[in-house]
Enzyme design. Structure first.
Site, PDB file in Angstrom:
ATOM      1  N   THR A   1       0.829  -1.218   0.000  1.00  0.00           N
ATOM      2  CA  THR A   1       0.000   0.000   0.000  1.00  0.00           C
ATOM      3  C   THR A   1       0.861   1.264   0.000  1.00  0.00           C
ATOM      4  OG1 THR A   1      -1.620  -1.235   1.281  1.00  0.00           O
ATOM      5  CG2 THR A   1      -1.861   1.148   1.271  1.00  0.00           C
ATOM      6  N   VAL A   2       1.799   1.352   0.959  1.00  0.00           N
ATOM      7  CA  VAL A   2       2.598   2.586   1.062  1.00  0.00           C
ATOM      8  C   VAL A   2       3.589   2.683  -0.096  1.00  0.00           C
ATOM      9  CG1 VAL A   2       4.123   3.943   2.547  1.00  0.00           C
ATOM     10  CG2 VAL A   2       2.305   2.581   3.569  1.00  0.00           C
TER      11      VAL A   2
ATOM     12  N   LYS B   1       7.612   1.845  12.017  1.00  0.00           N
ATOM     13  CA  LYS B   1       7.629   2.272  13.433  1.00  0.00           C
ATOM     14  C   LYS B   1       7.966   1.142  14.379  1.00  0.00           C
ATOM     15  CE  LYS B   1       3.301   1.450  12.067  1.00  0.00           C
ATOM     16  NZ  LYS B   1       2.605   1.841  10.879  1.00  0.00           N
TER      17      LYS B   1
ATOM     18  N   GLU C   1       9.817  10.078   8.736  1.00  0.00           N
ATOM     19  CA  GLU C   1       8.617  10.897   8.956  1.00  0.00           C
ATOM     20  C   GLU C   1       7.331  10.066   8.876  1.00  0.00           C
ATOM     21  OE1 GLU C   1       8.391  14.450   9.631  1.00  0.00           O
ATOM     22  OE2 GLU C   1       6.471  13.559  10.174  1.00  0.00           O
TER      23      GLU C   1
ATOM     24  N   VAL D   1       5.234   7.867  12.011  1.00  0.00           N
ATOM     25  CA  VAL D   1       4.286   8.345  13.020  1.00  0.00           C
ATOM     26  C   VAL D   1       3.232   9.238  12.370  1.00  0.00           C
ATOM     27  CG1 VAL D   1       4.014   9.655  15.169  1.00  0.00           C
ATOM     28  CG2 VAL D   1       6.078   8.311  14.810  1.00  0.00           C
TER      29      VAL D   1
ATOM     30  N   ILE E   1       0.838  13.470   8.583  1.00  0.00           N
ATOM     31  CA  ILE E   1       1.038  14.677   9.405  1.00  0.00           C
ATOM     32  C   ILE E   1       2.539  14.869   9.642  1.00  0.00           C
ATOM     33  CG2 ILE E   1       0.511  15.809  11.608  1.00  0.00           C
ATOM     34  CD1 ILE E   1      -1.834  13.846  11.966  1.00  0.00           C
TER      35      ILE E   1
ATOM     36  N   GLY F   1     -11.824  -2.615   5.943  1.00  0.00           N
ATOM     37  CA  GLY F   1     -10.389  -2.551   5.655  1.00  0.00           C
ATOM     38  C   GLY F   1      -9.649  -1.536   6.518  1.00  0.00           C
TER      39      GLY F   1
ATOM     40  N   LYS G   1       4.762   4.244  18.074  1.00  0.00           N
ATOM     41  CA  LYS G   1       4.860   5.637  17.614  1.00  0.00           C
ATOM     42  C   LYS G   1       5.278   6.551  18.772  1.00  0.00           C
ATOM     43  CE  LYS G   1       1.521   4.632  13.994  1.00  0.00           C
ATOM     44  NZ  LYS G   1       0.095   4.447  13.692  1.00  0.00           N
TER      45      LYS G   1
ATOM     46  N   GLY H   1      -2.756   5.076   5.145  1.00  0.00           N
ATOM     47  CA  GLY H   1      -3.198   5.081   3.754  1.00  0.00           C
ATOM     48  C   GLY H   1      -2.054   5.315   2.798  1.00  0.00           C
TER      49      GLY H   1
END
Ligand code: HSE
Length: 437
Positions: free
Chosen positions: A16-17, A108, A132, A135, A139, A190, A208, A305
């Protein structure tokens, strides 16, 4: 400035990432080039499955099963690890560092447990590790702690850093539904993993929190020192009582510096309903950071996501790219502080907090005074009492809100109260934080 024509990237892990990261590098290539001055080129993606179509237009990106070959490719400047977990992610990262590659990761769990070894290896090799994305997904909270808030003594961080738990608690709050039922729905949609243990038992939030604590206070953190409690015992009854009292229940990752020690704990927390992060619902993440110069700040956004997490991964790639171009890679220490100070994590028994205590009490004369007597004996002062329902035959919920008390005293009082014949079951305990607006 170097004469480099492009910053070259290899991604390990096309899930996904990985897909979100590839998509951003390709679709936003123009804005990335304009910001950097030269292109960032995605050269290779390594994954065990290179057949499945992820819906990303890869162009001339090379797909490979050979992660080792990607790591040792002399053309690649930055290795992006997006497979998650401990093995073989750790080996891949350490191997990349050994080959003088900069590394970007969203992992993480790995950093919370093995971060110190990885940061030390990177520091020694003169390369950077960007994390980055580890966590709160999209954001930019780690960059804010390292850069934007660098002038501050951080006083506290309250974080809603697990979207699955925030989604479950939001539905329980808004629709009065039970934990198990909402969890099943979250899995069907999901939002929660098939094995949701890491999310609902607070372990993902604790991973985190280890990273946030390290960056906020410049201290190494032992993951096992973080107190971790999840949301599976929260009932609609507690949510209703919280609402009546003006609070909302959120799973919070809390880190605070006080009296030369650090508190680092994850547990369901009652927050005033109008406190900034308490208003952030659904799958969103939110963090309240208080610094001694800046005061109270609030960050919120999507914590998971493909695209939000990819946004954080690419921001690290660009940051490292800028340093490479200026010949100052390693400018920012991986752990953000050039001088670190090991701080003790306060034992959970030693923290102080206000408490919500829900007793399953028999509705008989004298019960209230017996319970409050034990609390008093343990130096716990009661702020308010609510009893709902009536009936001598069955236990009724009796709620007490306490003034600030020491956790050790609360535990010792409850050990006695829970065995009393006027109490029908274990007492529900939720810590209460007022926060700084
Ligand atoms: N499982 C996490 C969450 C997302 O529910 O927020 C990845 O960190």
């Amino acid at each position: 400035m170097t004469s480099k024509k492009s910053i070259n990237v290899g991604i390990i892990g096309f899930g996904t990432v990985g897909s979100g990261t590839a998509c951003i590098l390709i679709e936003n290539a123009d804005i990335i080039k304009r910001r950097l001055g030269i292109p960032v080129k995605l050269k290779k993606i390594a994954d065990l499955d290179i057949k499945r179509d992820r819906g990303v237009k890869l162009g001339d990106v090379q797909l490979t099963n050979d992660a080792k070959g990607l790591i040792t490719d002399p053309d690649i400047d930055i290795v992006v690890e997006l497979i998650g977990g401990y093995k073989p992610a750790k080996e891949f990262i350490l191997d990349a560092i050994k080959h003088k590659k900069h590394v970007v990761t969203a992992n993480k769990a790995l950093l919370a447990v093995h971060g110190e070894e990885i940061y030390a290896a990177a520091q020694k090799a003169g390369v950077t590790v960007g994390f980055e994305a580890s966590v709160a997904g999209g954001i930019p909270i780690l960059r804010s702690l390292r850069d934007g808030l660098a002038a501050n003594q951080i006083e506290s961080i309250y974080g809603i850093v697990n979207g699955t738990c925030n989604y479950i608690l939001t539905l329980m709050t808004n629709e009065g539904r039970k934990f198990d039922e909402v969890l099943k729905e979250a899995q069907a949609k999901g939002y929660a993993e098939a094995d949701p243990t890491f999310d609902i038992e607070g372990i993902d939030s604790a991973h985190k929190l280890a990273i946030l604590t390290m960056l906020a206070f410049g201290t190494p953190v032992k993951f096992e020192d973080i107190y971790t409690e999840g949301i599976s015992k929260i009932t609609p009854l507690d949510i209703d009582f919280a609402r009546d009292l003006g609070y909302k229940i959120k799973l919070l990752a809390i880190t605070k510096k006080a009296r030369g020690e650090v508190e680092a704990r994850v547990h369901p927390t009652m927050l005033p309903g109008d406190f900034s992060i308490a208003t952030v619902d659904g799958v969103f993440n939110a963090l309240n950071v208080v610094g001694n110069a800046v005061g109270s700040t609030m960050f919120s956004g999507r914590g998971a996501g493909d695209m939000p997490t990819g946004s954080a991964v690419v921001s690290d790639i660009m940051d490292i790219g800028r340093d490479i171009l200026s010949g100052c890679a390693g400018r920012m220490p991986v752990a953000a502080f050039r001088e670190r100070e090991p701080l003790k994590i306060r034992k959970m028994e030693d923290i102080t907090s206000c408490y919500y205590l829900r007793f399953a009490a028999m509705d008989k004369p004298g019960v209230l005074s017996r319970i409050s007597g034990v609390l008093g004996k343990n130096n716990i002062s009661i702020e308010s009492v609510i009893q709902k329902g009536r009936g001598a035959a069955e236990a009724v919920p009796l709620v007490m809100m306490t003034h600030e008390a020491v956790e050790r005293n609360v535990r010792s009082a409850l050990a006695e109260i829970n065995t009393m014949d006027c109490v029908a079951g274990p007492t529900m305990v939720i810590r209460v934080e007022e926060g700084q607006k």
